[in-house]
Design a protein around this motif. Sequence first.
Motif: not given
Length: 324
Positions: A148-150, A264-267, A275-276
Amino acid sequence: MPIGEVQPSVRPARVGRTDGAAGAATRRGVARSRRGRGMRSERLAPYVLLAPAVLIIVLLRLYPLLLGVNFSFTGDGERNGVAVGLDNYLELLRDPLFRTALGNVGLLVLLLPVAVAIPGLLATFIYLRVPGHRLYRSVYFFPAVLSPVIVGAIFNLLLAFDGPVNAVLGSVGVGAVDWLGDPDVAMFVVVGVHVWATFGMGLVVFLAGFATLDSALLDAARVDGASLPQVIWHVIVPGLSRTIQFVFVTTMIGMLTSMFGLLYVMTSGGPEGSTYLPEYYIWIQQGQMNRPALASAASTVLFVIMLVVGLLQIKLLKRAAREV
């Protein structure tokens, strides 16, 4: 003995026959005993085989779950370990960020049919052997193996305000969109990226379900002149009802508990907390705010939501399958 007296005849005992009957009875008793032990062993075998799995579930799942629920009724900080009743749950309801997270859960539930329909339709086309179906199978599954990080880093580049997507939109006369900075758009973008990255697993499950589908029903539908939508609705959907239920539940669980990396990575929960999701809120309370009891209360609420929504989905899908 007197001469005129007749001596009574004594019939010899049939030792061999008696011993044979006794031996046969003994053997029958031994056989019954062995059959009884065999039947008891057969009855106990499933429980013996299930015991390790049940023990693991109890120790690693149910027991921590009960501890978490119990911990959610205690306090944080100065009230650490002190019973506070429903204070944590009342605080959650007063927190606007948690209310936003619950609203986003409702959005995910509304978008869930789309997240299930995409792999279902693609699996249908692959099963019907459209040209290039072998290539599509591997291409569609490829995003599922990415971290998901990538995935988040890639789409951050693509969806940046000055990124390739807005450049393409600008080339056709459409204004640039702040994909990750607009509170009204960001959550839809993150959900869309999550669906793109994970629908490969649902695709594989649907293809496995198609392996159990009676091909004679499809042939009969074609002979009767049924169109593709009619085949899907009247043949494939009823035949794959159990598979659809499984994909619905697993997709819902994934959307509610496996989007932390993308968020975590995108927003990072933004913009403006739009986006919570409960899992991100739990991490914030536990990891940054050092409020484990409040995080436990949020985890309990998330578990109840997943349980209720999952049961309702299964009930509705069963009813729909009977009506088709």
